[in-house]
Design a protein around this motif. Structure first.
Motif, PDB file in Angstrom:
ATOM      1  N   ASN A 217       0.782  -1.161  -0.096  1.00  0.00           N
ATOM      2  CA  ASN A 217      -0.087   0.120   0.049  1.00  0.00           C
ATOM      3  C   ASN A 217       0.830   1.213  -0.003  1.00  0.00           C
ATOM      4  OD1 ASN A 217      -2.648   1.269   0.438  1.00  0.00           O
ATOM      5  ND2 ASN A 217      -1.935   2.026   2.327  1.00  0.00           N
ATOM      6  N   GLY A 221       0.809   2.603  -3.779  1.00  0.00           N
ATOM      7  CA  GLY A 221      -0.371   3.456  -3.521  1.00  0.00           C
ATOM      8  C   GLY A 221      -0.073   4.821  -3.633  1.00  0.00           C
ATOM      9  N   PRO A 431      -7.793  -5.426   1.893  1.00  0.00           N
ATOM     10  CA  PRO A 431      -8.174  -4.388   0.672  1.00  0.00           C
ATOM     11  C   PRO A 431      -7.016  -3.625   0.153  1.00  0.00           C
ATOM     12  CG  PRO A 431      -9.705  -4.134   2.451  1.00  0.00           C
ATOM     13  CD  PRO A 431      -8.619  -5.218   2.936  1.00  0.00           C
ATOM     14  N   TYR A 432      -6.039  -3.663   0.794  1.00  0.00           N
ATOM     15  CA  TYR A 432      -4.571  -3.124   0.189  1.00  0.00           C
ATOM     16  C   TYR A 432      -4.125  -4.019  -0.986  1.00  0.00           C
ATOM     17  CZ  TYR A 432      -3.977  -0.188   4.343  1.00  0.00           C
ATOM     18  OH  TYR A 432      -4.168   0.621   5.329  1.00  0.00           O
ATOM     19  N   GLY A 434      -6.096  -6.324  -2.504  1.00  0.00           N
ATOM     20  CA  GLY A 434      -7.224  -5.996  -3.581  1.00  0.00           C
ATOM     21  C   GLY A 434      -6.736  -4.821  -4.501  1.00  0.00           C
ATOM     22  N   ARG A 435      -6.727  -3.782  -3.987  1.00  0.00           N
ATOM     23  CA  ARG A 435      -6.229  -2.468  -4.655  1.00  0.00           C
ATOM     24  C   ARG A 435      -4.972  -2.506  -5.560  1.00  0.00           C
ATOM     25  NH1 ARG A 435      -4.583   3.776  -2.214  1.00  0.00           N
ATOM     26  NH2 ARG A 435      -4.097   4.562  -4.433  1.00  0.00           N
ATOM     27  N   ARG A 438      -5.814  -4.626  -8.559  1.00  0.00           N
ATOM     28  CA  ARG A 438      -6.775  -4.015  -9.615  1.00  0.00           C
ATOM     29  C   ARG A 438      -5.877  -2.847 -10.393  1.00  0.00           C
ATOM     30  NH1 ARG A 438      -9.917  -3.070  -4.974  1.00  0.00           N
ATOM     31  NH2 ARG A 438      -9.391  -0.929  -4.914  1.00  0.00           N
ATOM     32  N   GLU A 439      -4.822  -2.385  -9.598  1.00  0.00           N
ATOM     33  CA  GLU A 439      -4.175  -1.448 -10.153  1.00  0.00           C
ATOM     34  C   GLU A 439      -2.626  -1.770 -11.028  1.00  0.00           C
ATOM     35  OE1 GLU A 439      -3.893   2.008  -7.713  1.00  0.00           O
ATOM     36  OE2 GLU A 439      -6.044   2.259  -7.384  1.00  0.00           O
ATOM     37  N   GLY A 469     -14.377  -6.775  -4.164  1.00  0.00           N
ATOM     38  CA  GLY A 469     -13.022  -5.896  -4.453  1.00  0.00           C
ATOM     39  C   GLY A 469     -11.786  -6.511  -4.563  1.00  0.00           C
TER      40      GLY A 469
END
Length: 507
Positions: A217, A221, A431-432, A434-435, A438-439, A469
């Motif tokens: 993240n 991120g 969720p980190y 998952g993001r 996705r990215e 997600g």
């Protein structure tokens, strides 16, 4: 696990005097902390070795060193100890893997000396304890050095890593604080070693998987990204809310049923699944029961009565190996600590938490929970002794600091940013991941779980990574016939190493 001393080395000690640092655990005065000198150069030892890994003969350089984490003015705030293994003569695009352990508060010696370092400590494979020294240190053909360079990282407060000067170590003790410091270390290492464009892997064990998610993240991120090719999650814990053993939370009971089932099978307390004799078949069957029948039943609370309750109780007894009478007394909700004590009570034994294959004897057989975890006291002495011998004798890194295996960190900050502040109440870093998936279309995740691990149960890992997600098409799962530290079983160490090699080669 046992000790390791080996190949001839050339030590190049660039700086040998230890840095004096604040040690909150020792309770030094504030004046003495501020007066402690911070030397201008970190302590570094470079040695050269060779070994056979994955069937290939590899010459490599080991660098055991302190890396300073500096503030905006260039003043050292902390030092992170690491050991880097880099193949000699390789180009700047050779893959590199960053690894750490968990705790929080554990040094990286477990993965270093047990799984992926060039040497490992050899301990019994059959659940017996590691005994007393000297421990046997052996070559590790399962090290990953044939496919990747490796950097073992020890966060602040673990191993030889400390805060410096008057810096409070609590500035590094938290999910996000810790991740920021590791992210800073990784950026520094990539710059100093000219590896920014190399394929990169990040991984850890236990809380190290939590750290992996938090570090991703921090690094992926932002606009100043460090992108990864793969994450290695070994004995995974991401969703602390789902596994929190607090009154009213039914999920821990649900997520533990498959682990209880395979443990009962291992110790002869239940029968195999109709579809197969091994743990995989019974685990699959137990997951279906836990999800489709047990969870809805628990949600009924005190309204679960009569024949429906009796049917659930009978099936729960079949999977856990515990008597219906005991399950009824526990209101159909058995905590892991009770399970460790109850499963083999008739034999006068308790089973382990980290690895339920291990058994031990308590002071007496009347208690509700075990005195201690036989799967931890069965291995702890060997790893600590082996790593201290190896790093000081073979890697020539011998500071005056004591190596912190586990402990020394208190008041960990579990708060997570975002979600409108609601993350204060539900701690989940999945969720980190998952993001990041996705990215980053090139990112993949390998999840390695032991069947007999109650610290980070395999069903808990699967549950946390199948939430909304999180893309699941680039997440792979592998299972092992051991517990939390599956590599203590040599057969599973080889399998784990092979699985990771295959994962990396498919990039």
């Amino acid at each position: 696990m046992r000790s390791w001393i080996g190949s001839a080395a050339i030590a190049l000690c660039l700086a040998s005097a230890p840095l004096l640092a604040q040690d909150a655990a020792k309770g030094g005065s504030k004046d003495s902390e501020k007066a402690a000198p911070v030397r201008a150069e970190p302590m570094v030892s470079v040695t050269r070795h060779s070994g056979t890994f994955g069937g290939q003969r590899i010459a490599y350089t080991a660098t055991a060193s302190d890396t300073f984490l500096k503030d905006d003015k260039g003043n050292p705030r902390a030092r992170i100890f690491s050991v880097s293994y880099v193949k000699d003569g390789a180009d700047a695009n050779r893959p590199v893997t960053f690894l750490f352990n968990g705790g929080p508060g554990s040094g990286s010696l477990w993965l270093h000396m047990g799984a992926f370092g060039p040497k490992r400590v050899a301990i019994p494979n059959d659940g017996r304890d590691d005994g007393a020294p000297p421990y046997r240190i052996v070559e590790n053909p399962d090290s990953l050095l044939d496919v990747t360079d490796i950097v073992f990282i020890d966060p602040v407060g673990t191993a030889f890593s400390t805060a410096l000067g008057d810096t409070d170590p609590k500035e590094f003790w938290g999910v996000t604080k810790d991740a920021k410091s590791i992210a800073q270390f990784i950026r520094t290492w990539l710059s100093e070693n000219n590896r920014w464009n190399a394929p990169k892997y990040l991984g850890g064990e236990s809380y190290g998987t939590t750290r992996t998610a938090a570090v991703v993240n921090e690094l992926e991120g932002t606009y100043n990204d460090v992108a990864f090719n793969g994450l290695l999650l070994i004995s995974t814990i991401l969703d602390f809310g789902a596994q929190a053993e607090v009154p009213g939370n039914e999920m821990p009971y649900v997520l533990m049923v498959p682990s209880m089932a395979v443990t009962a099978l291992y110790h002869g307390k239940t029968t195999p699944a109709a579809s197969g004799t091994g743990p995989a078949a019974l685990a699959a069957e137990a997951k279906v029961f836990a999800t489709n029948e047990y969870l809805p039943a628990l949600m009924k609370g005190s309204a679960l009565v009569g024949e429906e309750r009796a049917a659930i109780r009978a099936k729960l007894s079949r999977y856990t190996g515990l008597t219906e009478q005991y399950l009824e007394s526990a209101d159909l909700r058995v905590t892991p600590s009770r399970f460790y004590k109850e499963l083999l009570r008739d034999r006068g034994l308790v089973v382990g938490r980290l690895d339920a294959r291990y058994t031990g004897k308590d002071f007496d057989n009347a208690g509700e929970t075990p005195d201690n975890d036989p799967s931890f006291y069965g291995i702890d002495g060997s790893y600590t002794a082996a790593f201290n011998a190896y790093v000081r004798q073979e890697l020539k890194f011998s500071p005056e600091r004591q190596y912190v295996t586990i402990g020394g960190i208190r008041d960990w900050d579990w708060d997570l940013p975002g979600n409108g502040g609601e993350a204060r109440y539900y701690k989940n870093v999945a969720p980190y991941i998952g993001r990041a998936l996705r990215e980053n279309s090139g990112l993949r995740v390998l999840v390695a779980q032991g069947w007999y691990d109650f610290a980070t149960p395999f069903f808990g890992a699967e549950y946390s990574l199948t939430r909304t997600g999180i893309p699941t098409d680039r997440i792979e799962y592998t299972s092992y016939d051991a517990g939390h530290m599956m590599y203590v079983n040599e057969t599973d160490l080889t399998k784990l190493s092979r699985d990771i090699r295959d994962f990396m080669r498919r990039r």
